[in-house]
Design a protein around this motif. Structure first.
Motif, PDB file in Angstrom:
ATOM      1  N   VAL A  74       0.818  -1.203   0.000  1.00 44.70           N
ATOM      2  CA  VAL A  74       0.000   0.000   0.000  1.00 44.70           C
ATOM      3  C   VAL A  74       0.854   1.256   0.000  1.00 44.70           C
ATOM      4  O   VAL A  74       0.491   2.275  -0.602  1.00 44.70           O
ATOM      5  CB  VAL A  74      -0.953  -0.009   1.220  1.00 44.70           C
ATOM      6  N   GLY A 131       1.480   3.443  -2.998  1.00 45.82           N
ATOM      7  CA  GLY A 131       0.302   4.175  -3.431  1.00 45.82           C
ATOM      8  C   GLY A 131       0.177   5.548  -2.795  1.00 45.82           C
ATOM      9  O   GLY A 131      -0.630   6.375  -3.255  1.00 45.82           O
ATOM     10  N   LEU A 132       0.949   5.798  -1.754  1.00 44.98           N
ATOM     11  CA  LEU A 132       0.919   7.093  -1.086  1.00 44.98           C
ATOM     12  C   LEU A 132       1.894   8.092  -1.694  1.00 44.98           C
ATOM     13  O   LEU A 132       1.912   9.258  -1.281  1.00 44.98           O
ATOM     14  CB  LEU A 132       1.240   6.923   0.411  1.00 44.98           C
ATOM     15  N   TYR A 162     -11.102   2.805   2.584  1.00 40.78           N
ATOM     16  CA  TYR A 162      -9.968   1.891   2.728  1.00 40.78           C
ATOM     17  C   TYR A 162     -10.421   0.447   2.922  1.00 40.78           C
ATOM     18  O   TYR A 162      -9.830  -0.481   2.357  1.00 40.78           O
ATOM     19  CB  TYR A 162      -9.104   2.319   3.910  1.00 40.78           C
ATOM     20  N   ALA A 190      -3.241   4.620  -8.454  1.00 41.08           N
ATOM     21  CA  ALA A 190      -3.399   3.969  -7.151  1.00 41.08           C
ATOM     22  C   ALA A 190      -3.401   2.445  -7.297  1.00 41.08           C
ATOM     23  O   ALA A 190      -2.810   1.733  -6.476  1.00 41.08           O
ATOM     24  CB  ALA A 190      -4.688   4.442  -6.485  1.00 41.08           C
ATOM     25  N   TYR A 191      -4.047   1.954  -8.339  1.00 43.01           N
ATOM     26  CA  TYR A 191      -4.175   0.511  -8.562  1.00 43.01           C
ATOM     27  C   TYR A 191      -2.813  -0.138  -8.831  1.00 43.01           C
ATOM     28  O   TYR A 191      -2.482  -1.187  -8.269  1.00 43.01           O
ATOM     29  CB  TYR A 191      -5.117   0.277  -9.737  1.00 43.01           C
ATOM     30  N   ALA A 220      -0.273   0.465  -5.643  1.00 41.94           N
ATOM     31  CA  ALA A 220      -0.625  -0.363  -4.484  1.00 41.94           C
ATOM     32  C   ALA A 220      -0.766  -1.835  -4.837  1.00 41.94           C
ATOM     33  O   ALA A 220      -1.043  -2.657  -3.958  1.00 41.94           O
ATOM     34  CB  ALA A 220      -1.920   0.145  -3.854  1.00 41.94           C
ATOM     35  N   ARG A 234      -6.902  -1.660  -3.144  1.00 38.01           N
ATOM     36  CA  ARG A 234      -7.040  -1.178  -1.773  1.00 38.01           C
ATOM     37  C   ARG A 234      -7.186   0.341  -1.711  1.00 38.01           C
ATOM     38  O   ARG A 234      -7.926   0.865  -0.880  1.00 38.01           O
ATOM     39  CB  ARG A 234      -5.828  -1.626  -0.944  1.00 38.01           C
ATOM     40  N   LEU A 235      -6.486   1.071  -2.589  1.00 40.10           N
ATOM     41  CA  LEU A 235      -6.520   2.540  -2.573  1.00 40.10           C
ATOM     42  C   LEU A 235      -7.319   3.116  -3.740  1.00 40.10           C
ATOM     43  O   LEU A 235      -7.293   4.326  -3.961  1.00 40.10           O
ATOM     44  CB  LEU A 235      -5.097   3.102  -2.604  1.00 40.10           C
ATOM     45  N   ASN A 244     -10.392   3.720  -4.138  1.00 40.06           N
ATOM     46  CA  ASN A 244     -11.441   4.671  -3.778  1.00 40.06           C
ATOM     47  C   ASN A 244     -10.903   6.051  -3.400  1.00 40.06           C
ATOM     48  O   ASN A 244     -11.670   7.014  -3.321  1.00 40.06           O
ATOM     49  CB  ASN A 244     -12.256   4.138  -2.588  1.00 40.06           C
ATOM     50  N   PHE A 245      -9.612   6.151  -3.163  1.00 34.62           N
ATOM     51  CA  PHE A 245      -9.088   7.376  -2.575  1.00 34.62           C
ATOM     52  C   PHE A 245      -8.945   8.562  -3.531  1.00 34.62           C
ATOM     53  O   PHE A 245      -8.950   9.701  -3.051  1.00 34.62           O
ATOM     54  CB  PHE A 245      -7.773   7.096  -1.860  1.00 34.62           C
ATOM     55  N   SER A 273     -16.438   7.482  -0.728  1.00 36.71           N
ATOM     56  CA  SER A 273     -15.750   6.234  -0.408  1.00 36.71           C
ATOM     57  C   SER A 273     -15.893   5.219  -1.535  1.00 36.71           C
ATOM     58  O   SER A 273     -15.842   4.004  -1.292  1.00 36.71           O
ATOM     59  CB  SER A 273     -16.313   5.654   0.895  1.00 36.71           C
TER      60      SER A 273
END
Length: 251
Positions: free
Chosen positions: A2, A5-6, A116, A166-167, A170, A174-175, A177-178, A223
């Motif tokens: 994860v 992805g940040l 999340y 994000a896909y 990560a 998991r991310l 939706n962010f 979300s």
């Protein structure tokens, strides 16, 4: 996996801080919104260019996002050593304003937790939002592909490109939706900023943000991999810049 992805969030945070230092005449909300536009465009252009050479892969996206992080981090470190680093100032708030801030935090926390913990599961997510993201990741390109659901090839791809980053970073959904959740956060800042431009006091600016965060459809979408908030933040940024030209012309 994860943490990779940040990286886009870290790049944005450094860009936001850098803009606030190189343009001390800008309000921090302007730095936030212009940073959102800058890195939103960077994500779209980066994905398009990598897709042209079938390079939408984890290593390529790591390079794409680590590059601005290293550059901006170095520039900010130089300013820190020179004692010239400027940070956002946290003002004192009245009791009603604290209540509104707590309300904003609760809505952000709850929708963020759902984003999340819950996988993308809305009808649109399963029929074309995440379907096209998975196809792009598999083919390492944004090229059209054979599908019985024409929306996957016809609908504008901007919001899903954020999900794609994000896909891949990560290595899963998991991310996913962010991007929408972050667009909601930016929309709160934008709503308060536009209200400030119109001359409203700070409690009215917070009230505008509370109004946005409590929209029933917004709560449902924040979300998920729906795209309305992603559209909203671009509209808000246009409104903010347009009002700036009309009410606060640059010298």
């Amino acid at each position: 996996m994860v943490l990779p992805g940040l990286l886009p969030v870290l790049a944005f945070a450094l860009g936001f801080l850098y803009l606030g230092n190189v343009r001390p005449d800008w309000a921090w909300d302007r730095c936030f919104l212009r940073g959102a536009v800058l890195f939103g465009a960077y994500a779209v252009v980066g994905a398009e260019l990598l897709g042209l050479v079938h390079a939408l892969t984890l290593p390529a996206l790591l390079v794409l996002w680590l590059s601005p992080i290293l550059v901006l981090g170095t520039l900010l470190a130089v300013r820190t050593r020179g004692g010239r680093l400027r940070w956002p100032r946290i003002p004192s708030f009245s009791a009603p304003e604290v209540v509104m801030l707590i309300l904003l935090g609760l809505f952000l926390l709850i929708t963020g937790a759902v984003a999340y913990l819950a996988p993308p599961d809305t009808w649109d997510s399963l029929t074309y939002h995440m379907a096209r993201v998975a196809h792009w990741a598999q083919s390492e390109s944004l090229a059209h592909y054979a599908t019985g659901i024409e929306r996957q090839d016809l609908m504008p791809p901007g919001a899903e490109l954020g999900m794609l980053h994000a896909y891949i970073l990560a290595q899963g959904d998991r991310l996913a939706n962010f991007p929408q959740w972050l667009a909601m956060l930016a929309s709160l800042v934008g709503a308060a900023a536009v209200t400030r431009q119109l001359g409203a006091p700070r409690h009215a600016q917070l009230l505008a943000a509370v109004f946005v965060v409590t929209l029933p459809m917004g709560i449902a979408q924040a979300s998920s991999t729906m795209t309305d908030y992603v559209v909203a933040i671009w509209v808000i940024c246009v409104a903010y810049e347009s009002l700036g030209l009309l009410l606060e012309p640059s010298p």
